[in-house]
Motif scaffolding. Structure first.
Motif, PDB file in Angstrom:
ATOM      1  N   VAL A 182      36.904-114.153  65.915  1.00  0.00           N
ATOM      2  CA  VAL A 182      36.365-112.800  65.866  1.00  0.00           C
ATOM      3  C   VAL A 182      35.072-112.748  65.051  1.00  0.00           C
ATOM      4  O   VAL A 182      34.970-113.366  63.988  1.00  0.00           O
ATOM      5  CB  VAL A 182      37.414-111.829  65.279  1.00  0.00           C
ATOM      6  N   GLU A 188      45.670-112.176  63.573  1.00  0.00           N
ATOM      7  CA  GLU A 188      46.507-111.568  64.611  1.00  0.00           C
ATOM      8  C   GLU A 188      45.668-111.127  65.807  1.00  0.00           C
ATOM      9  O   GLU A 188      46.047-111.335  66.966  1.00  0.00           O
ATOM     10  CB  GLU A 188      47.259-110.368  64.043  1.00  0.00           C
ATOM     11  N   LEU A 189      44.514-110.533  65.522  1.00  0.00           N
ATOM     12  CA  LEU A 189      43.636-110.091  66.606  1.00  0.00           C
ATOM     13  C   LEU A 189      43.160-111.276  67.431  1.00  0.00           C
ATOM     14  O   LEU A 189      43.133-111.218  68.670  1.00  0.00           O
ATOM     15  CB  LEU A 189      42.451-109.321  66.034  1.00  0.00           C
ATOM     16  N   GLU A 190      42.782-112.357  66.783  1.00  0.00           N
ATOM     17  CA  GLU A 190      42.324-113.546  67.510  1.00  0.00           C
ATOM     18  C   GLU A 190      43.417-114.085  68.417  1.00  0.00           C
ATOM     19  O   GLU A 190      43.161-114.452  69.581  1.00  0.00           O
ATOM     20  CB  GLU A 190      41.856-114.597  66.511  1.00  0.00           C
ATOM     21  N   HIS A 198      42.785-110.211  61.065  1.00  0.00           N
ATOM     22  CA  HIS A 198      41.833-110.927  61.917  1.00  0.00           C
ATOM     23  C   HIS A 198      42.537-112.026  62.707  1.00  0.00           C
ATOM     24  O   HIS A 198      42.279-112.219  63.905  1.00  0.00           O
ATOM     25  CB  HIS A 198      40.716-111.546  61.067  1.00  0.00           C
ATOM     26  N   ARG A 205      45.999-112.387  69.678  1.00  0.00           N
ATOM     27  CA  ARG A 205      46.306-111.427  70.746  1.00  0.00           C
ATOM     28  C   ARG A 205      45.224-111.428  71.819  1.00  0.00           C
ATOM     29  O   ARG A 205      45.521-111.340  73.020  1.00  0.00           O
ATOM     30  CB  ARG A 205      46.461-110.027  70.163  1.00  0.00           C
ATOM     31  N   LEU A 206      43.961-111.506  71.414  1.00  0.00           N
ATOM     32  CA  LEU A 206      42.867-111.548  72.387  1.00  0.00           C
ATOM     33  C   LEU A 206      42.969-112.798  73.265  1.00  0.00           C
ATOM     34  O   LEU A 206      42.814-112.728  74.490  1.00  0.00           O
ATOM     35  CB  LEU A 206      41.516-111.524  71.679  1.00  0.00           C
ATOM     36  N   ALA A 250      39.254-104.077  63.475  1.00  0.00           N
ATOM     37  CA  ALA A 250      40.265-105.038  63.925  1.00  0.00           C
ATOM     38  C   ALA A 250      41.559-104.326  64.304  1.00  0.00           C
ATOM     39  O   ALA A 250      42.178-104.620  65.337  1.00  0.00           O
ATOM     40  CB  ALA A 250      40.532-106.069  62.831  1.00  0.00           C
ATOM     41  N   ALA A 269      41.070-102.463  67.637  1.00  0.00           N
ATOM     42  CA  ALA A 269      41.021-103.394  68.770  1.00  0.00           C
ATOM     43  C   ALA A 269      42.406-103.912  69.121  1.00  0.00           C
ATOM     44  O   ALA A 269      42.746-104.062  70.308  1.00  0.00           O
ATOM     45  CB  ALA A 269      40.083-104.552  68.452  1.00  0.00           C
ATOM     46  N   LEU A 270      43.230-104.173  68.120  1.00  0.00           N
ATOM     47  CA  LEU A 270      44.606-104.599  68.380  1.00  0.00           C
ATOM     48  C   LEU A 270      45.365-103.528  69.149  1.00  0.00           C
ATOM     49  O   LEU A 270      46.105-103.829  70.098  1.00  0.00           O
ATOM     50  CB  LEU A 270      45.316-104.898  67.061  1.00  0.00           C
ATOM     51  N   LEU A 296      34.332-106.029  71.467  1.00  0.00           N
ATOM     52  CA  LEU A 296      35.424-105.089  71.224  1.00  0.00           C
ATOM     53  C   LEU A 296      34.932-103.656  71.307  1.00  0.00           C
ATOM     54  O   LEU A 296      35.722-102.726  71.155  1.00  0.00           O
ATOM     55  CB  LEU A 296      36.027-105.344  69.835  1.00  0.00           C
TER      56      LEU A 296
END
Length: 383
Positions: free
Chosen positions: A97, A81-83, A79, A85-86, A268, A271-272, A229
């Motif tokens: 997220v 990492e996704l935050e 999570h 990257r977004l 997640a 989405a990444l 997403l």
């Protein structure tokens, strides 16, 4: 039969007669063999093997569910990492997220607008409307796309703080909000601007970085973005992008963040992978926009009412709900699945088909759509 159930049956019958009854129609994996112009899979990524493999890897590593709310056990390194990257992709300071874009809107508007004034565009999505109601703020709905009306409301307010909220690309009409003018009004009167980028991220702007980025507002601390997403990114979930102070406020006070189970690891991971595809395939958003322009041009050539698309949404306005229903069924018979929008999703008299352009549609696909729209135009004339 109790009177309470009888009342529900009567109301359902009235909706049926008016063409406003909703029915669940479970589809097959291949959309029942129909060409899909109804989903929000604007870039065609939901079935991309790279997303599927990323979702499987995340599931094997982290499990099928996130196991708890984000403040207990539902936050993983995935999570985080996704935050990051977004936020980096869209040019924002930080991200947070959520398990859906709907909940991201509820948190952003309700938490940031609470106790003040919320100014909302008349065309905003239902999730924004609900968020306004939950904010316990004074809510003023302004005419669609009217930045001057927004400025007037802000100038005349008594509340200490205020928030302006708008879709970036409106989900039915497909038009773009006047973001620079709205930000100028908000900045002049000390208000936050919240922009829902559900239908613009991945489609609008340089490499699909969204309408806020395209408007040159990505680095402004008084601009907050909500995203999903589940559309261009082909996955599931949502996020809020904004200044550190905004994210801290939502973690502390955003009820739809605090009390909801965290996003599933599979979503997640997928989405990444989608963000990485966008970063390495910057022409993908333009393919979707070009398809939308071709769909709109076809509709106009056939005498159907539509608008110039700002992103991937192309409405075909037909008027009465029953006509829109019959037109959608006709499209299905001719091999095309389309969206059918009726009140309360649209104003009375504006029921429409909604075509969604995908980046992976080719000329043969568009020829099938032309045949379907030709039949719709003939039915509309007969009516």
């Amino acid at each position: 039969m109790t009177r309470a159930i009888d009342r529900l049956r009567t109301a359902a019958a009235e909706r049926e007669a008016s063409g406003l009854r909703r029915v669940l129609r479970p589809r097959t994996p291949d959309h029942d063999g129909l060409l899909d112009l109804a989903s929000n899979d604007y870039l065609g990524l939901s079935r991309d093997e790279r997303l599927i493999e990323a979702a499987v890897r995340a599931t094997r590593e982290w499990g099928a569910g996130s196991t708890g709310s984000r403040l207990v056990t539902g936050s993983t390194l995935l999570h985080a990492e996704l935050e990051d990257r977004l936020a980096a992709f869209a040019g924002a300071a930080q991200g947070l997220v959520f398990s859906s874009g709907y909940l991201a809107n509820l948190a952003a508007v309700a938490a940031l607008g609470r106790g003040g004034l919320v100014v909302s565009d008349a065309g905003n999505h239902a999730s924004i409307v609900d968020a306004c109601r939950l904010s316990r703020a004074r809510v003023v709905v302004t005419p669609h796309g009217d930045a001057d009306a927004v400025a007037k409301v802000l100038a005349e307010r008594d509340e200490e703080h205020a928030l302006v909220v708008t879709d970036a690309v409106f989900s039915v009409d497909g038009d773009l909000a006047p973001l620079r003018d709205l930000h100028a009004a908000a900045e002049r009167h000390g208000a936050l601007l919240v922009v829902d980028e559900a239908h613009s991220l991945g489609v609008v702007g340089d490499g699909g970085r969204g309408a806020v980025h395209e408007a040159g507002l990505a680095d402004r601390p008084d601009v907050v973005r909500t995203i999903t997403l589940s559309k261009s990114l082909g996955s599931q979930g949502g996020a809020v992008l904004g200044a550190p102070e905004v994210i801290e406020t939502l973690v502390d006070t955003g009820r739809s963040f605090i009390f909801d189970t965290g996003l599933a690891p599979a979503s997640a991971g997928a989405a990444l992978a989608a963000v990485e595809i966008l970063e390495t395939t910057p022409d993908l958003p333009e393919r979707s926009r070009a398809t939308a322009r071709r769909l709109a041009a076809t509709a106009r050539e056939l005498g159907l009412e539509t608008s110039e698309p700002a992103a991937a949404v192309v409405p075909v306005v037909l008027g009465p709900p029953l006509l829109a229903l019959s037109a959608a069924a006709l499209c299905g018979e001719l091999g095309v699945r389309v969206g059918c929008f009726r009140p309360p999703s649209v104003p009375s008299g504006r029921s429409c088909l909604r075509l969604t352009a995908r980046a992976d549609l080719g000329s043969d696909d568009l020829a099938v759509v032309r045949d379907a729209l030709t039949a719709v135009a003939e039915v509309k004339v007969d009516r």
